[in-house]
Design a protein around this motif. Structure first.
Motif, PDB file in Angstrom:
ATOM      1  N   LEU A   1      52.070  29.235 -27.973  1.00 30.75           N
ATOM      2  CA  LEU A   1      52.468  30.798 -27.535  1.00 30.75           C
ATOM      3  C   LEU A   1      52.593  31.570 -28.606  1.00 30.75           C
ATOM      4  O   LEU A   1      51.793  32.742 -28.582  1.00 30.75           O
TER       5      LEU A   1
ATOM      6  N   ASP B   1      60.547  31.624 -25.431  1.00 29.18           N
ATOM      7  CA  ASP B   1      59.929  32.704 -24.624  1.00 29.18           C
ATOM      8  C   ASP B   1      59.113  33.615 -25.258  1.00 29.18           C
ATOM      9  O   ASP B   1      59.088  33.426 -26.686  1.00 29.18           O
ATOM     10  N   ALA B   2      58.618  34.987 -24.946  1.00 30.12           N
ATOM     11  CA  ALA B   2      58.074  35.799 -25.618  1.00 30.12           C
ATOM     12  C   ALA B   2      59.243  36.595 -26.231  1.00 30.12           C
ATOM     13  O   ALA B   2      59.428  37.843 -25.846  1.00 30.12           O
TER      14      ALA B   2
ATOM     15  N   HIS C   1      49.902  39.421 -22.707  1.00 34.50           N
ATOM     16  CA  HIS C   1      48.826  38.660 -21.709  1.00 34.50           C
ATOM     17  C   HIS C   1      47.235  39.209 -21.964  1.00 34.50           C
ATOM     18  O   HIS C   1      46.270  38.807 -22.194  1.00 34.50           O
TER      19      HIS C   1
ATOM     20  N   LYS D   1      53.224  26.996 -21.277  1.00 28.44           N
ATOM     21  CA  LYS D   1      53.222  28.561 -20.940  1.00 28.44           C
ATOM     22  C   LYS D   1      51.972  29.273 -20.240  1.00 28.44           C
ATOM     23  O   LYS D   1      50.824  28.668 -20.454  1.00 28.44           O
ATOM     24  N   TYR D   2      52.514  30.187 -19.433  1.00 25.02           N
ATOM     25  CA  TYR D   2      51.426  30.981 -19.059  1.00 25.02           C
ATOM     26  C   TYR D   2      51.356  32.291 -19.955  1.00 25.02           C
ATOM     27  O   TYR D   2      52.285  33.049 -20.207  1.00 25.02           O
ATOM     28  N   TRP D   3      49.879  32.420 -20.505  1.00 24.60           N
ATOM     29  CA  TRP D   3      49.927  33.403 -21.527  1.00 24.60           C
ATOM     30  C   TRP D   3      48.551  34.050 -21.421  1.00 24.60           C
ATOM     31  O   TRP D   3      47.436  33.250 -21.863  1.00 24.60           O
TER      32      TRP D   3
ATOM     33  N   ALA E   1      59.637  28.156 -18.979  1.00 21.87           N
ATOM     34  CA  ALA E   1      58.188  27.073 -19.089  1.00 21.87           C
ATOM     35  C   ALA E   1      58.048  26.360 -19.852  1.00 21.87           C
ATOM     36  O   ALA E   1      58.673  26.431 -21.245  1.00 21.87           O
TER      37      ALA E   1
ATOM     38  N   SER F   1      55.153  41.737 -22.129  1.00 19.83           N
ATOM     39  CA  SER F   1      54.624  40.549 -22.070  1.00 19.83           C
ATOM     40  C   SER F   1      53.270  40.991 -21.408  1.00 19.83           C
ATOM     41  O   SER F   1      52.225  40.400 -21.567  1.00 19.83           O
TER      42      SER F   1
ATOM     43  N   SER G   1      62.737  39.774 -15.241  1.00 18.29           N
ATOM     44  CA  SER G   1      61.791  40.221 -14.497  1.00 18.29           C
ATOM     45  C   SER G   1      61.600  39.169 -13.412  1.00 18.29           C
ATOM     46  O   SER G   1      61.396  39.162 -12.571  1.00 18.29           O
TER      47      SER G   1
ATOM     48  N   SER H   1      55.818  39.973 -11.119  1.00 14.17           N
ATOM     49  CA  SER H   1      55.928  39.664 -12.547  1.00 14.17           C
ATOM     50  C   SER H   1      55.265  38.235 -12.507  1.00 14.17           C
ATOM     51  O   SER H   1      55.825  37.323 -11.758  1.00 14.17           O
ATOM     52  N   GLY H   2      54.177  37.813 -13.231  1.00 15.22           N
ATOM     53  CA  GLY H   2      53.677  36.599 -12.967  1.00 15.22           C
ATOM     54  C   GLY H   2      54.588  35.499 -12.959  1.00 15.22           C
ATOM     55  O   GLY H   2      54.736  34.778 -11.845  1.00 15.22           O
ATOM     56  N   SER H   3      55.499  35.353 -13.851  1.00 17.98           N
ATOM     57  CA  SER H   3      56.439  33.911 -14.107  1.00 17.98           C
ATOM     58  C   SER H   3      57.433  34.035 -12.904  1.00 17.98           C
ATOM     59  O   SER H   3      57.984  33.117 -12.756  1.00 17.98           O
TER      60      SER H   3
ATOM     61  N   ARG I   1      57.517  31.396 -10.229  1.00 21.74           N
ATOM     62  CA  ARG I   1      58.117  30.186 -10.548  1.00 21.74           C
ATOM     63  C   ARG I   1      59.697  30.249 -10.347  1.00 21.74           C
ATOM     64  O   ARG I   1      60.316  29.300 -10.677  1.00 21.74           O
TER      65      ARG I   1
END
Ligand code: PMV
Length: 369
Positions: free
Chosen positions: A282, A323-324, A236, A32-34, A29, A232, A125, A174-176, A179
């Motif tokens: 993030l 990343d995380a 979140h 970021k999606y968080w 990303a 994650s 994931s 898994s959200g990401s 993508r």
């Protein structure tokens, strides 16, 4: 599109057994999606580069069985039974069952492998859930009647509907992962200036992208290959009561708006400003949640400082994102590959666990094998 548009009509065909294989890439990303809300919907839009070499290859074998009201499946990772993955897949099946009503009619054998080492700290994931979702879509494709879809098309689902639904399903795993279906740049989450963007699935970035971004490189420095201290999902959820959450979500929208111009103009300096700020934001969110935590390691900071010095000295357009976790993604345009690899080998490898890093670059999405 709404979630209910992904519920299929009663299937017209039957299939006794079969096997299908998909290879899905990882993604990194930039925005970021968080932070998420039920059911696995993002609190802000995000955008990622799809990768090319880091991927998961999954073969899904299926055989018809008596529906006893339960899911029936086995998981094999690198040729070995992996029961530890079962709860996550059971949860995924529960979430997607309404959209894939054939799930309890089959026994599944999920055979999966990653091109990157499992203990690398690179999350599998995203690529894993994308590959599984695509395999399930290929099965559904054989069950539906021609023209029986909102997408219409020849034979069964048309390509656009097929990939949208695959991304929609992957998101519920898994959200990401939503993508990790297409490429090279994917947006997930509704953004008022990005046509077609949706909280439900990822879409390929629909606007002009300057050649400066072609074959953009990503070298992943493996700083810490250990298990993540905080999943994650937990991270979140900590955004729910986070005092800075609202501002952060707002910032992500603004960053995407700014990136639109940057991608068009090829402005690498402005690109670096957004990408690094996103990475640090993030981690700043993690460091200021309750409970708070730090995923960066001392070597993560040493690498960041070394990149900043090198950039100041050479004027090259190399930057980092995170990343995380503690690993560092080093991003740079293709024409700087030689100098940046030399820099990595001379100065950064020392900060990687056992000197390990992975060379990757922008990719074009999943492939059916
Ligand atoms: O898909 P998840 O739930 O593992 O969340 C991924 C979150 C980040 O990797 C930190 C950011 C992102 O947008 O990929």
């Amino acid at each position: 599109m709404r979630a209910k548009d992904f519920i299929p009509k009663p299937y017209q065909n039957t299939k006794i057994e079969g096997k299908v294989t998909w290879s899905s890439p990882s993604n990194i990303a930039l925005v970021k999606y968080w932070g998420k809300r039920e059911p696995q919907l993002p609190e802000n839009p995000s955008i990622s580069f799809t990768l090319s070499n880091c991927k998961t290859i999954t073969t899904l074998g299926y055989s018809k069985r008596e529906n006893d009201g339960k899911f029936s499946f086995e998981v094999v990772l690198d040729g070995e039974k992996k029961d530890a993955f079962k709860p996550k897949i059971e949860t995924f099946f529960n979430r997607v069952e309404a959209y894939l009503p054939f799930l309890k009619d089959y026994h599944f054998k999920i055979e999966t492998q990653n091109t990157f080492p499992h203990s690398s700290g690179i999350a599998s994931s995203a690529s894993g859930m994308s590959a599984l979702a695509l395999c399930l879509m290929s099965i559904e494709q054989t069950l539906v009647a021609p023209h029986d879809t909102p997408g219409g098309g020849q034979g069964a689902y048309d390509e656009s509907y097929f990939f949208k639904k695959a991304s929609f399903l992957a998101r519920l795993g898994s959200g990401s992962a939503c993508r990790s279906v297409e490429g090279p740049l994917v947006v997930w989450g509704t953004h008022d200036k990005i046509v077609g963007s949706s909280d439900l699935f990822g879409v390929t970035y629909p606007f002009e992208v300057h050649p400066n971004f072609s074959n953009y490189q990503d070298v992943i420095l493996l700083v810490d290959k250990g298990e993540k201290q905080v999943s994650s999902s937990v991270g979140h959820n900590l955004m729910r009561d986070h005092p800075f959450a609202r501002e952060r979500f707002h910032q992500a929208h603004n960053h995407l708006t700014a990136l639109k111009e940057i991608f068009k103009e090829g402005n690498l300096e402005a690109f670096i400003g957004i990408v690094e700020r996103e990475a640090l934001t993030l981690h700043a969110m993690m460091m200021t949640s309750m409970p708070y935590f730090i995923l960066m390691k001392p070597n993560t900071l040493k690498i960041i400082n070394a990149i900043w010095s090198f950039r100041a000295k050479t004027g090259l357009k190399v930057c980092f994102t995170l990343d995380a976790g503690a690993n560092v993604h080093v991003l740079f345009p293709e024409n700087e590959t030689k100098q940046v690899l030399e820099f990595i080998n001379n100065e950064l490898v020392a900060y990687c666990e056992n000197g390990n890093y992975i060379c990757d670059q922008i990719g074009y999405g999943a492939k059916k094998l």
